[in-house]
Design a protein around this motif. Structure first.
Motif, PDB file in Angstrom:
ATOM      1  N   VAL A  15       0.889  -1.038  -0.008  1.00 32.19           N
ATOM      2  CA  VAL A  15      -0.055  -0.123  -0.014  1.00 32.19           C
ATOM      3  C   VAL A  15       0.809   1.272   0.031  1.00 32.19           C
ATOM      4  CG1 VAL A  15      -1.697   1.154   1.291  1.00 32.19           C
ATOM      5  CG2 VAL A  15      -1.926  -1.324   1.115  1.00 32.19           C
ATOM      6  N   VAL A  16       0.636   2.133  -0.904  1.00 29.31           N
ATOM      7  CA  VAL A  16       1.522   3.408  -1.106  1.00 29.31           C
ATOM      8  C   VAL A  16       0.754   4.470  -0.673  1.00 29.31           C
ATOM      9  CG1 VAL A  16       2.691   4.825  -2.531  1.00 29.31           C
ATOM     10  CG2 VAL A  16       2.744   2.361  -2.884  1.00 29.31           C
ATOM     11  N   LEU A  17       0.936   5.258   0.255  1.00 28.31           N
ATOM     12  CA  LEU A  17       0.436   6.523   0.751  1.00 28.31           C
ATOM     13  C   LEU A  17       0.738   7.635  -0.003  1.00 28.31           C
ATOM     14  CD1 LEU A  17       0.130   6.610   4.511  1.00 28.31           C
ATOM     15  CD2 LEU A  17      -1.865   6.735   3.065  1.00 28.31           C
ATOM     16  N   GLY A  18       0.356   8.304  -0.740  1.00 26.80           N
ATOM     17  CA  GLY A  18       0.788   9.370  -1.705  1.00 26.80           C
ATOM     18  C   GLY A  18       1.039   9.139  -3.131  1.00 26.80           C
ATOM     19  N   ALA A  19       0.239   9.752  -4.045  1.00 24.03           N
ATOM     20  CA  ALA A  19       0.545   9.676  -5.517  1.00 24.03           C
ATOM     21  C   ALA A  19       1.235  10.676  -6.159  1.00 24.03           C
ATOM     22  CB  ALA A  19      -0.772   9.267  -6.147  1.00 24.03           C
ATOM     23  N   GLY A  20       2.272  11.182  -5.741  1.00 27.06           N
ATOM     24  CA  GLY A  20       3.208  12.093  -6.461  1.00 27.06           C
ATOM     25  C   GLY A  20       3.967  11.177  -7.183  1.00 27.06           C
ATOM     26  N   PRO A  21       5.013  11.635  -7.750  1.00 21.80           N
ATOM     27  CA  PRO A  21       6.165  11.112  -8.551  1.00 21.80           C
ATOM     28  C   PRO A  21       6.737  10.062  -7.779  1.00 21.80           C
ATOM     29  CG  PRO A  21       6.305  13.345  -9.138  1.00 21.80           C
ATOM     30  CD  PRO A  21       5.278  13.289  -7.698  1.00 21.80           C
ATOM     31  N   VAL A  22       7.019  10.253  -6.526  1.00 14.15           N
ATOM     32  CA  VAL A  22       7.649   9.059  -5.675  1.00 14.15           C
ATOM     33  C   VAL A  22       6.762   7.876  -5.546  1.00 14.15           C
ATOM     34  CG1 VAL A  22       8.707   8.774  -3.338  1.00 14.15           C
ATOM     35  CG2 VAL A  22       9.201  10.900  -4.683  1.00 14.15           C
ATOM     36  N   GLY A  23       5.476   8.146  -5.032  1.00 19.69           N
ATOM     37  CA  GLY A  23       4.555   7.139  -4.833  1.00 19.69           C
ATOM     38  C   GLY A  23       4.216   6.204  -6.101  1.00 19.69           C
ATOM     39  N   GLU A  24       4.252   7.191  -7.167  1.00 18.29           N
ATOM     40  CA  GLU A  24       4.082   6.390  -8.585  1.00 18.29           C
ATOM     41  C   GLU A  24       5.248   5.601  -9.246  1.00 18.29           C
ATOM     42  OE1 GLU A  24       1.481   9.554 -10.995  1.00 18.29           O
ATOM     43  OE2 GLU A  24       3.537   9.918 -10.893  1.00 18.29           O
ATOM     44  N   ASN A  25       6.260   5.836  -8.469  1.00 16.30           N
ATOM     45  CA  ASN A  25       7.425   5.224  -9.083  1.00 16.30           C
ATOM     46  C   ASN A  25       7.542   3.893  -7.989  1.00 16.30           C
ATOM     47  OD1 ASN A  25       9.591   6.094 -11.040  1.00 16.30           O
ATOM     48  ND2 ASN A  25       8.459   7.675 -10.561  1.00 16.30           N
ATOM     49  N   VAL A  26       7.413   3.890  -6.904  1.00 18.52           N
ATOM     50  CA  VAL A  26       7.107   2.984  -5.917  1.00 18.52           C
ATOM     51  C   VAL A  26       6.182   1.891  -6.401  1.00 18.52           C
ATOM     52  CG1 VAL A  26       6.503   1.967  -3.771  1.00 18.52           C
ATOM     53  CG2 VAL A  26       7.745   4.160  -3.848  1.00 18.52           C
ATOM     54  N   ALA A  27       5.282   2.438  -6.955  1.00 16.04           N
ATOM     55  CA  ALA A  27       3.956   1.556  -7.269  1.00 16.04           C
ATOM     56  C   ALA A  27       4.361   1.038  -8.595  1.00 16.04           C
ATOM     57  CB  ALA A  27       2.744   2.377  -7.687  1.00 16.04           C
ATOM     58  N   ARG A  29       7.273   0.246  -9.603  1.00  6.77           N
ATOM     59  CA  ARG A  29       8.557  -0.840  -9.317  1.00  6.77           C
ATOM     60  C   ARG A  29       8.010  -2.158  -8.614  1.00  6.77           C
ATOM     61  NH1 ARG A  29      11.143  -1.702 -12.670  1.00  6.77           N
ATOM     62  NH2 ARG A  29       9.788  -0.776 -13.558  1.00  6.77           N
ATOM     63  N   THR A  30       7.080  -2.040  -7.833  1.00  2.80           N
ATOM     64  CA  THR A  30       6.453  -3.315  -6.912  1.00  2.80           C
ATOM     65  C   THR A  30       5.494  -4.170  -8.025  1.00  2.80           C
ATOM     66  OG1 THR A  30       4.662  -1.712  -6.052  1.00  2.80           O
ATOM     67  CG2 THR A  30       6.678  -2.278  -4.753  1.00  2.80           C
ATOM     68  N   ARG A  31       4.872  -3.201  -8.908  1.00  2.00           N
ATOM     69  CA  ARG A  31       3.967  -3.927  -9.801  1.00  2.00           C
ATOM     70  C   ARG A  31       4.666  -4.677 -10.996  1.00  2.00           C
ATOM     71  NH1 ARG A  31       0.636  -6.241  -9.956  1.00  2.00           N
ATOM     72  NH2 ARG A  31      -0.008  -5.959 -12.111  1.00  2.00           N
ATOM     73  N   ALA A  32       5.866  -3.966 -11.368  1.00  2.36           N
ATOM     74  CA  ALA A  32       6.514  -4.748 -12.421  1.00  2.36           C
ATOM     75  C   ALA A  32       7.372  -6.124 -11.694  1.00  2.36           C
ATOM     76  CB  ALA A  32       7.906  -3.792 -12.645  1.00  2.36           C
ATOM     77  N   ALA A  33       7.494  -5.892 -10.405  1.00  2.02           N
ATOM     78  CA  ALA A  33       7.854  -7.347  -9.623  1.00  2.02           C
ATOM     79  C   ALA A  33       6.725  -8.314  -9.572  1.00  2.02           C
ATOM     80  CB  ALA A  33       8.530  -7.084  -8.361  1.00  2.02           C
ATOM     81  N   GLY A  34       5.534  -8.035 -10.055  1.00  5.12           N
ATOM     82  CA  GLY A  34       4.152  -8.787  -9.568  1.00  5.12           C
ATOM     83  C   GLY A  34       3.445  -8.605  -8.542  1.00  5.12           C
ATOM     84  N   TRP A 108      -2.111   6.447 -16.521  1.00  7.61           N
ATOM     85  CA  TRP A 108      -0.749   5.824 -16.530  1.00  7.61           C
ATOM     86  C   TRP A 108      -0.762   4.771 -15.244  1.00  7.61           C
ATOM     87  CZ3 TRP A 108       2.952   5.345 -12.762  1.00  7.61           C
ATOM     88  CH2 TRP A 108       4.123   4.598 -13.051  1.00  7.61           C
ATOM     89  N   LEU A 109      -1.315   5.010 -13.917  1.00  9.80           N
ATOM     90  CA  LEU A 109      -1.096   4.258 -12.892  1.00  9.80           C
ATOM     91  C   LEU A 109      -2.083   3.074 -13.051  1.00  9.80           C
ATOM     92  CD1 LEU A 109      -1.403   6.312  -9.748  1.00  9.80           C
ATOM     93  CD2 LEU A 109       0.233   4.829 -10.069  1.00  9.80           C
ATOM     94  N   GLU A 110      -3.097   3.387 -13.664  1.00  8.81           N
ATOM     95  CA  GLU A 110      -4.031   2.288 -14.188  1.00  8.81           C
ATOM     96  C   GLU A 110      -3.469   1.129 -15.150  1.00  8.81           C
ATOM     97  OE1 GLU A 110      -8.612   4.124 -13.185  1.00  8.81           O
ATOM     98  OE2 GLU A 110      -7.559   4.218 -15.169  1.00  8.81           O
ATOM     99  N   SER A 111      -2.808   1.855 -16.011  1.00  5.96           N
ATOM    100  CA  SER A 111      -1.966   1.120 -17.145  1.00  5.96           C
ATOM    101  C   SER A 111      -0.866   0.192 -16.471  1.00  5.96           C
ATOM    102  CB  SER A 111      -1.418   2.042 -18.338  1.00  5.96           C
ATOM    103  OG  SER A 111      -0.295   2.387 -17.640  1.00  5.96           O
ATOM    104  N   ILE A 112      -0.562   0.534 -15.333  1.00  7.52           N
ATOM    105  CA  ILE A 112       0.585  -0.607 -14.633  1.00  7.52           C
ATOM    106  C   ILE A 112      -0.202  -1.656 -13.844  1.00  7.52           C
ATOM    107  CG2 ILE A 112       2.334   1.105 -15.032  1.00  7.52           C
ATOM    108  CD1 ILE A 112       2.196   1.503 -11.998  1.00  7.52           C
ATOM    109  N   GLY A 113      -1.437  -1.472 -13.477  1.00  7.98           N
ATOM    110  CA  GLY A 113      -2.174  -2.221 -12.792  1.00  7.98           C
ATOM    111  C   GLY A 113      -2.365  -1.708 -11.317  1.00  7.98           C
TER     112      GLY A 113
END
Length: 479
Positions: A15-27, A29-34, A108-113
């Motif tokens: 769970v990521v709190l905050g959807a700025g560039p930082v939160g988006e990038n955490v999401a 990388r974790t989505r890329a790892a499945g 974009w966020l939706e596109s990465i799942g």
């Protein structure tokens, strides 16, 4: 059925709190790892950088810098002597801020799942976040592996009586204003203060810059602030150093500022650019035994000290309050979370895949004033304070052929700080028009700990401003 039982519950890996560039990038990388990932945001997806900081501020500044550069070129200078078209500049700013709509970022966020939860997210216990939606409904998100706090920072206003009634600007209002105020007072001497003084003066405001300290940009080499102050003064900004603000009132629509020396300054708006505080005051830190409103201390994998599930990424950990550094941390944190979730080894040694080592040794920054100021690594004073045996090597950028071709009357300066024990660079600073594009080469040299003997073989193209690298190396060799 109880009220608690009515609340929806969802489980995720992260769970990521905050959807700025930082939160988006955490999401990302974790989505890329499945890993299944939820992102919680109470404002616009894309955060401060997209709508109130990096993007709109640079959109305001780019025409200012382009015009200044053009005025240094015979054959072109006469064509750009008029004022900037403020309406056109602001319209382009609006475009780059996506008109304060986040549809593209949501897509974009939706596109990465990643799954987006709109509302205010608060920690409500270990690995648990409760989200209160705008309509008041709540849902509980549970993280199997990690919660990443990526909530950033907020502007700090001074404790002055009646300041709320004055309706002061912070960085948000300064980057999103719909028109240039006739008179603008800017309080502060850092990046936001100098950049916004540069932008609004060029867009037609009469700007007064009030600086409590003796200089501007005091986290850089002293000559950076000196050159920027000199240029701001020449452009028409009234720069007053050693000046405190004792009181601010708004009388019949006019802002009245009284300084520590008793001077009275009138303006249409006042911008306070006097620091940032962590956006952690209402995210439920108290439910896990931590102090609300505090910075979150982390290790180099961005995991909060004393926790095996909580991460703090970006400005909120106070390591480097810069978007690009926060995104770097997000890539590190996402990789570390994914490794731990899968049981893979965590490479947290310096310069490892799961260590944000550059936060300590190789943080780059560009200040988009005219002239630009760009730096990476340690200043001379910081290197000496850290106990390194160092030598500063300076060079006048105006003596570089590429700089002279860039524009007549070019003024600038470069410095590299050399570790004399290892003969590597600990820091590099450039000040001058166009130097922002030089800083990545310096970042590679500092982060890569490239020996000076090897830098001799990195030949700068002629005639470019980057020829200053050769001149700095020659100055080091010959003195």
């Amino acid at each position: 059925m109880t009220e608690t039982e009515n609340i929806a519950h969802s489980n995720y890996d992260v769970v990521v709190l905050g959807a700025g560039p930082v939160g988006e990038n955490v999401a990302d990388r974790t989505r890329a790892a499945g890993l299944s990932t939820a992102v919680v945001e109470s404002e616009l997806i894309g955060g401060e950088c997209s709508y109130w900081a990096c993007m709109p501020s640079k959109a305001l500044l780019r025409p200012v810098i382009a015009q200044a550069d053009a005025r240094r070129l015979p054959g072109l200078s006469a064509a750009v002597q008029g004022p900037l078209d403020a309406a056109a500049v602001l319209a382009r700013r609006d475009y780059w801020a996506s008109d304060w709509k986040d549809d593209g970022q949501v897509g974009w966020l939706e596109s990465i799942g990643a799954e987006i939860h709109r509302g205010h997210g608060r920690l409500s216990g270990e690995r648990t976040v409760t989200v209160t939606a705008p309509d008041g409904t709540q849902k509980v998100l549970t993280a199997r592996h990690a919660v990443a706090v990526c909530t950033g920072t907020r502007a700090v206003l001074p404790d002055l009586p009646g300041l709320d009634e004055v309706r002061p600007w912070t960085s948000r209002e300064a980057t999103s204003a719909k028109a240039a105020p006739g008179r603008l007072v800017v309080v502060g001497g850092g990046v936001v203060a100098t950049e916004m003084a540069t932008a609004w003066q060029a867009l037609g405001s009469q700007v007064t810059l009030l600086v409590r300290g003796k200089s501007l940009l005091n986290r850089m080499e002293p000559f950076a602030g000196e050159l920027v102050a000199e240029a701001l003064t020449e452009a028409g900004v009234s720069v007053r150093t050693g000046t405190s603000v004792e009181s601010v009132t708004r009388e019949n629509g006019t802002v009245v500022v009284v300084t520590g020396t008793g001077d009275r300054i009138e303006a249409d708006e006042i911008l306070f650019a006097t620091g940032r505080a962590p956006h952690t005051d209402d995210i439920g830190l108290d439910t896990i035994g931590r102090e609300p409103g505090s910075w979150l201390e982390v290790d180099d994998s961005l995991r909060v000290t004393g926790s095996d599930w909580l991460y703090a990424v970006g400005d909120v950990n106070h390591r480097a309050l810069l978007t690009h550094q926060g995104k770097y941390q997000a890539r590190i944190a996402g990789a570390a979370i994914s490794a731990r979730a899968s049981g893979a080894p965590v490479q947290a040694d310096p310069w490892g895949a799961h260590a944000a080592t550059a936060d300590h040794d190789a943080v780059p920054q560009v200040v988009f004033t005219d002239p630009e100021a760009a730096a990476v690594g340690l200043s001379l004073a910081e290197a000496e304070q850290a106990g390194h045996r160092v030598r500063a090597v300076d060079y006048d950028l105006a003596s570089v052929s590429g700089a002279g071709l860039y524009g007549d009357g070019y003024r600038g300066r470069a410095r590299m700080v050399v570790d004399l024990e290892r003969e590597i660079l600990l820091g590099v600073t450039f000040v001058g028009p166009g130097v922002g594009e030089l800083i990545h080469s310096a970042t590679v040299a500092v982060a890569g700990q490239v020996p000076i003997s090897r830098l001799w073989h990195a030949v700068p193209a002629y005639p470019t401003i980057s020829e200053v690298w050769l001149r700095l190396l020659e100055a080091y060799r010959d003195n």
